[in-house]
Scaffold this active site. Structure first.
Site, PDB file in Angstrom:
ATOM      1  N   LYS A   1       4.551   8.399  11.231  1.00  0.00           N
ATOM      2  CA  LYS A   1       3.163   8.799  10.479  1.00  0.00           C
ATOM      3  C   LYS A   1       3.151   8.123   9.342  1.00  0.00           C
ATOM      4  O   LYS A   1       4.248   7.571   8.745  1.00  0.00           O
ATOM      5  CB  LYS A   1       2.897  10.326  10.339  1.00  0.00           C
ATOM      6  CG  LYS A   1       3.787  10.836   9.285  1.00  0.00           C
ATOM      7  CD  LYS A   1       3.545  12.378   9.117  1.00  0.00           C
ATOM      8  CE  LYS A   1       4.426  13.043   8.057  1.00  0.00           C
ATOM      9  NZ  LYS A   1       4.085  14.388   7.595  1.00  0.00           N
TER      10      LYS A   1
ATOM     11  N   TYR B   1       0.523  -2.018 -22.022  1.00  0.00           N
ATOM     12  CA  TYR B   1      -0.469  -1.275 -22.813  1.00  0.00           C
ATOM     13  C   TYR B   1       0.025  -0.076 -23.613  1.00  0.00           C
ATOM     14  O   TYR B   1       0.750   0.739 -23.254  1.00  0.00           O
ATOM     15  CB  TYR B   1      -1.276  -0.673 -21.418  1.00  0.00           C
ATOM     16  CG  TYR B   1      -1.897  -1.931 -20.853  1.00  0.00           C
ATOM     17  CD1 TYR B   1      -2.741  -2.687 -21.352  1.00  0.00           C
ATOM     18  CD2 TYR B   1      -1.714  -1.861 -19.457  1.00  0.00           C
ATOM     19  CE1 TYR B   1      -3.474  -3.633 -20.782  1.00  0.00           C
ATOM     20  CE2 TYR B   1      -2.492  -2.877 -18.689  1.00  0.00           C
ATOM     21  CZ  TYR B   1      -3.457  -3.809 -19.146  1.00  0.00           C
ATOM     22  OH  TYR B   1      -3.837  -4.671 -18.748  1.00  0.00           O
TER      23      TYR B   1
END
Length: 384
Positions: free
Chosen positions: A38, A270
Site C-alpha cells: 500500500k 527562514y
C-alpha cells in the site's frame, strides 16, 4: 545504479527487499506471507517491490485502496491480492473482474459486492474483517453474526466465495501489552462463530509485521508484512532491523547545490532560527518539504555530509535546507546522505523518526514522487 547526475534520488535495493521477505517467511514457517505494498509500497514503488516480493515467495499482495490493487493488475500481477479499504460506491465490479479479493467490514459492503458480482456475472472473492479491538475498520463483534450469516447465504447463492477471515492488532509493537492477548482471544471466538455459520475460509490472518516477528501464536494461515519487508523495525524498542535479519531498503541521497563561506552571526533560512556561531561553511541540500522532508526536522534532522553527521541548520524550506559544515570542506555535487541502512555511518530512517518525534513508517512513506526512485539489486532474467 543510474550514474546520471540527479538533484536527489531514493535508491531502492530490491535484493535487500527479497532477502527481507525470505527472513520474514522464515520467521513464520507455517504460514503464507502477504507483502503489503500500500501507499506505493511505503514510498518504495509498488510495482517493482511487488515483483521482488513475489520472487522471494510472497503468496499474497495487500493494498489499502482498490485503485492500488487495480494498478498492480494493470502492471501485470496475476497472483492473490487483497484490498481492504472500501467506501460506498467503490469500484467493486472492476476489482471483482480483476480477481481481487475484497475485504468486507459490514453488511453494506457485502451488498455492494454481491450486486457487482451479479452485474458482471462473476463470483466475488471476499474476506471478512473483524474488529477485535483496534477500533478502526472491521465488523464489531455485536454485528459479526449478521455479517457471517449474510456472507454464508451469498456464498450458497454463488455470488461470493469467502476466502478469508481476518483482523488487525492495535499494539503488537508493544510485546506484553494486554490488548494483544485480548485481541487474539476475540479473533479465535469470531473465527469459531464464522465456522459455526458454515464458512470455511482459505486463510485466517491477524499478524502484522511486529506480530510476525514476536508472536508466533498469531501466525495462523497467513502473515501480513508491511514495514518489516522494507527493512525497518516495526518495534525499535524490541530490536533493530539487524536483530530480526532485516536490512533497510531505501537510501535517500542528494547532491549539494551550493557550498559557501559565511561570517559569524549570519542568519540561515527562514526566520533566522539558526545564526552561525562564527565563520563557517554552509552547504545547501536541495530537498525540502515538497520532497517529503519533514518541516519539523528544522534544527534536528541528521545528514551525513563530508564524512560526518550534520544537523539541519535552521528551517527546512519547500525545496531545500542548509547544514553547517564548520571547518570542513565540500563542493557542489558532493553527496549528502539523509538516511540509509546505516552501515556507512549514515543516519537511518529511524534516526530521522526520533529527530522529529515520528515513526520510521512515516519517514519513508512521505518521500514524494518528485524524488526519482532508482532501483538496484534487480533479479536477473525477470525484467524487474
Amino acid at each position: 545504479m543510474n550514474e546520471t547526475p540527479m538533484r536527489a534520488r531514493a535508491v531502492v535495493d530490491l535484493a535487500a527487499l527479497r532477502a527481507n521477505v525470505r527472513a520474514l517467511r522464515a520467521a513464520a514457517p507455517g504460514a503464507g506471507l502477504m507483502a503489503v505494498v500500500k501507499s506505493d509500497a511505503y514510498g518504495h514503488g509498488a510495482v517493482p517491490c511487488a515483483r521482488a516480493a513475489r520472487e522471494a515467495g510472497a503468496s499474497w499482495l495487500g493494498t489499502a485502496t482498490p485503485e492500488e490493487a487495480l494498478a498492480l493488475r494493470a502492471a501485470g500481477d496475476t497472483g492473490r491480492l487483497l484490498c481492504w479499504l472500501w467506501t460506498p460506491g467503490g469500484p467493486w465490479r472492476e476489482a471483482i473482474e480483476a480477481d481481487v479479493d475484497v475485504s468486507l467490514s459490514g453488511v453494506w459492503a457485502l451488498r455492494e459486492a454481491v450486486a457487482a458480482a451479479r452485474e458482471c456475472g462473476r463470483t466475488a472473492r471476499v474476506q471478512l474483517k473483524a474488529d477485535t479491538g483496534l477500533g478502526r475498520n472491521g465488523c464489531p463483534p455485536e454485528d459479526w453474526p449478521e455479517l457471517v450469516a449474510a456472507a454464508r447465504a451469498a456464498e450458497a447463492a454463488g455470488t461470493v466465495t469467502v476466502t478469508g477471515v481476518w483482523s488487525h492488532f492495535a499494539c503488537a509493537d508493544e510485546p506484553g501489552h494486554p490488548s494483544i492477548a485480548a485481541q487474539l482471544e476475540a479473533f479465535r471466538t469470531l473465527l469459531a462463530q464464522a465456522e459455526q455459520a458454515g464458512l470455511r475460509p482459505e486463510v485466517r490472518h491477524i499478524a502484522n509485521s511486529p506480530a510476525t516477528l514476536t508472536l508466533p501464536e498469531s501466525h495462523f494461515d497467513l502473515v501480513r508484512t508491511g514495514i518489516a519487508m522494507y527493512g525497518i523495525s516495526p518495534s525499535p524498542e524490541v530490536g533493530h532491523p539487524g536483530d530480526f535479519g532485516l536490512r533497510p531498503v531505501m537510501t535517500l541521497v542528494a547532491s549539494l547545490a551550493s557550498v559557501k563561506r559565511v561570517p559569524g552571526g549570519h542568519g540561515v533560512s527562514y526566520g533566522h532560527r539558526y545564526i552561525t556561531p562564527g565563520p563557517t561553511t554552509l552547504a545547501l541540500v536541495p530537498v525540502g518539504y515538497a520532497d517529503g522532508i519533514p518541516r519539523h526536522a528544522s534544527g534536528t534532522g541528521p545528514v551525513l555530509v563530508a564524512g560526518k553527521w550534520r544537523t539541519v541548520a535552521g528551517t527546512v524550506a519547500m525545496d531545500q535546507f542548509v547544514v553547517d559544515l564548520g571547518g570542513d570542506a565540500a563542493a557542489p555535487g558532493d553527496e549528502a546522505v539523509l538516511f540509509g541502512p546505516g552501515d556507512r555511518g549514515e543516519p537511518t530512517a529511524e534516526d530521522w523518526a526520533r529527530a522529529v518525534g515520528s515513526i520510521a513508517y512515516e519517514i519513508v512513506t512521505r518521500i514524494s514522487a518528485r524524488v526519482p526512485r532508482v532501483y538496484v539489486g534487480r533479479a536477473e532474467g525477470t525484467g524487474n
